[in-house]
Design an enzyme around this catalytic site. Structure first.
Site, PDB file in Angstrom:
ATOM      1  N   ARG A  25     -52.578 -20.690  20.771  1.00  0.00           N
ATOM      2  CA  ARG A  25     -52.156 -19.828  19.668  1.00  0.00           C
ATOM      3  C   ARG A  25     -52.242 -18.409  20.191  1.00  0.00           C
ATOM      4  O   ARG A  25     -53.323 -17.881  20.418  1.00  0.00           O
ATOM      5  CB  ARG A  25     -53.073 -20.036  18.452  1.00  0.00           C
ATOM      6  CG  ARG A  25     -52.688 -19.199  17.245  1.00  0.00           C
ATOM      7  CD  ARG A  25     -51.420 -19.733  16.574  1.00  0.00           C
ATOM      8  NE  ARG A  25     -50.843 -18.817  15.620  1.00  0.00           N
ATOM      9  CZ  ARG A  25     -50.967 -18.930  14.308  1.00  0.00           C
ATOM     10  NH1 ARG A  25     -51.656 -19.920  13.789  1.00  0.00           N
ATOM     11  NH2 ARG A  25     -50.388 -18.056  13.511  1.00  0.00           N
ATOM     12  N   GLY A  26     -51.086 -17.810  20.409  1.00  0.00           N
ATOM     13  CA  GLY A  26     -51.006 -16.514  21.071  1.00  0.00           C
ATOM     14  C   GLY A  26     -51.911 -15.444  20.499  1.00  0.00           C
ATOM     15  O   GLY A  26     -52.585 -14.736  21.245  1.00  0.00           O
ATOM     16  N   VAL A  27     -51.945 -15.305  19.177  1.00  0.00           N
ATOM     17  CA  VAL A  27     -52.752 -14.239  18.585  1.00  0.00           C
ATOM     18  C   VAL A  27     -54.240 -14.432  18.844  1.00  0.00           C
ATOM     19  O   VAL A  27     -54.999 -13.469  18.805  1.00  0.00           O
ATOM     20  CB  VAL A  27     -52.503 -14.101  17.055  1.00  0.00           C
ATOM     21  CG1 VAL A  27     -51.073 -13.686  16.770  1.00  0.00           C
ATOM     22  CG2 VAL A  27     -52.846 -15.384  16.323  1.00  0.00           C
ATOM     23  N   ASP A  28     -54.649 -15.664  19.125  1.00  0.00           N
ATOM     24  CA  ASP A  28     -56.064 -15.943  19.373  1.00  0.00           C
ATOM     25  C   ASP A  28     -56.443 -15.860  20.849  1.00  0.00           C
ATOM     26  O   ASP A  28     -57.553 -15.455  21.176  1.00  0.00           O
ATOM     27  CB  ASP A  28     -56.427 -17.355  18.889  1.00  0.00           C
ATOM     28  CG  ASP A  28     -56.351 -17.522  17.382  1.00  0.00           C
ATOM     29  OD1 ASP A  28     -56.382 -16.517  16.659  1.00  0.00           O
ATOM     30  OD2 ASP A  28     -56.246 -18.679  16.931  1.00  0.00           O
ATOM     31  N   THR A  29     -55.534 -16.280  21.747  1.00  0.00           N
ATOM     32  CA  THR A  29     -55.972 -16.504  23.138  1.00  0.00           C
ATOM     33  C   THR A  29     -55.058 -15.975  24.237  1.00  0.00           C
ATOM     34  O   THR A  29     -55.410 -16.076  25.407  1.00  0.00           O
ATOM     35  CB  THR A  29     -56.169 -18.016  23.375  1.00  0.00           C
ATOM     36  OG1 THR A  29     -54.924 -18.676  23.193  1.00  0.00           O
ATOM     37  CG2 THR A  29     -57.224 -18.604  22.458  1.00  0.00           C
ATOM     38  N   LYS A  30     -53.901 -15.429  23.897  1.00  0.00           N
ATOM     39  CA  LYS A  30     -52.952 -15.015  24.948  1.00  0.00           C
ATOM     40  C   LYS A  30     -53.552 -13.977  25.901  1.00  0.00           C
ATOM     41  O   LYS A  30     -53.388 -14.064  27.109  1.00  0.00           O
ATOM     42  CB  LYS A  30     -51.667 -14.477  24.338  1.00  0.00           C
ATOM     43  CG  LYS A  30     -50.578 -14.251  25.385  1.00  0.00           C
ATOM     44  CD  LYS A  30     -49.275 -13.803  24.804  1.00  0.00           C
ATOM     45  CE  LYS A  30     -48.676 -14.689  23.800  1.00  0.00           C
ATOM     46  NZ  LYS A  30     -48.180 -15.981  24.167  1.00  0.00           N
ATOM     47  N   GLU A  70     -45.978 -28.599  20.320  1.00  0.00           N
ATOM     48  CA  GLU A  70     -46.319 -28.718  21.736  1.00  0.00           C
ATOM     49  C   GLU A  70     -47.339 -29.833  21.960  1.00  0.00           C
ATOM     50  O   GLU A  70     -47.180 -30.664  22.862  1.00  0.00           O
ATOM     51  CB  GLU A  70     -46.881 -27.390  22.259  1.00  0.00           C
ATOM     52  CG  GLU A  70     -45.871 -26.271  22.292  1.00  0.00           C
ATOM     53  CD  GLU A  70     -46.485 -24.909  22.546  1.00  0.00           C
ATOM     54  OE1 GLU A  70     -45.703 -23.935  22.610  1.00  0.00           O
ATOM     55  OE2 GLU A  70     -47.728 -24.788  22.687  1.00  0.00           O
ATOM     56  N   GLY A  80     -33.451 -14.136  26.063  1.00  0.00           N
ATOM     57  CA  GLY A  80     -32.265 -14.974  25.963  1.00  0.00           C
ATOM     58  C   GLY A  80     -32.570 -16.462  26.011  1.00  0.00           C
ATOM     59  O   GLY A  80     -31.733 -17.282  25.640  1.00  0.00           O
TER      60      GLY A  80
END
Length: 172
Positions: A21-26, A88, A54
Site C-alpha cells: 500500500r503505497g501511502v503506508d510503505t512506498k 495483486e 502511458g
C-alpha cells in the site's frame, strides 16, 4: 529506436513482485527492499519504479505478477483497504507464486477485507477471490515488523535473503 526497444524488453523481465500500500510503505520498506534486491542483481517490480507514463496500470501490474517467480506482500494496516492491493494478492495466490508476507505494523489475524473494498469491488466473485487470498496469506509464515521499534536494515536484509533463497529453489 533499438535501444528503447531493448530497454523496454529488459524492463519486462521480473523476478519478484512487491505488493504494498503505497501511502503506508512506498518510501520505507517497499523502496528500500526494491533498492536492495536490485543491488543484488534481482529484478524486482515496484509500481513507482517499474512503470512509465502511458503504461496501463492493470496490464503492467498483471504482467509483472505473471512474469515473477516470487511475490512479496507487505501487509500494512491499510493494505486490505485497497482494491489494487487485494487484486495483486489474489493474482499471486491464484498463479501459485511463492508468497512471502511481511506483516508491517499488523498481525495476520487482523487481515480482513476493508469496508471501502467491499463497496468498491466489481463483483461478489472478486470479494471471494480477495477473501481466499487473504486466508492463504494468513496461513503462510511471514516476517513481522514493528515500524516504531524494528530495525529497518535487518528487515530488508532478512527479506532479501528469503527472496534469494526462494529464487534459487525455483531454478532447481
Amino acid at each position: 529506436m533499438a535501444a528503447a526497444t531493448t530497454r523496454k524488453a529488459a524492463a519486462s523481465t521480473v523476478d519478484v513482485f512487491l505488493s504494498h500500500r503505497g501511502v503506508d510503505t512506498k518510501s520505507t520498506v517497499a523502496g528500500l527492499l526494491y533498492d536492495r534486491l536490485a543491488q543484488m542483481g534481482v529484478r524486482p517490480f515496484l509500481d513507482s519504479r517499474s512503470m512509465e507514463p502511458g503504461d496501463k496500470i492493470y496490464e503492467r501490474v498483471d504482467a509483472g505478477i505473471r512474469q515473477s517467480r516470487v511475490g512479496v506482500a507487505i501487509f500494512s494496516p491499510r493494505y486490505c483497504d485497497s482494491v489494487f492491493c487485494l487484486h495483486e494478492l489474489a493474482m499471486m495466490v491464484e498463479a501459485g507464486k511463492k508468497l512471502i508476507p511481511i506483516f508491517y505494523d499488523v498481525k495476520p489475524a487482523e487481515l480482513a477485507i476493508g469496508a471501502a473494498v467491499s463497496s468498491a469491488a466489481e463483483s461478489p466473485e472478486d470479494l471471494a477471490r480477495y477473501a481466499r487470498a487473504i486466508r492463504e496469506a494468513k496461513l503462510t509464515v511471514g516476517l513481522t515488523f514493528d515500524s516504531k521499534k524494528g530495525d529497518w536494515s535487518d528487515l530488508v536484509s532478512r527479506t532479501s535473503n528469503v527472496v534469494l533463497k526462494c529464487l534459487k529453489q525455483a531454478k532447481v
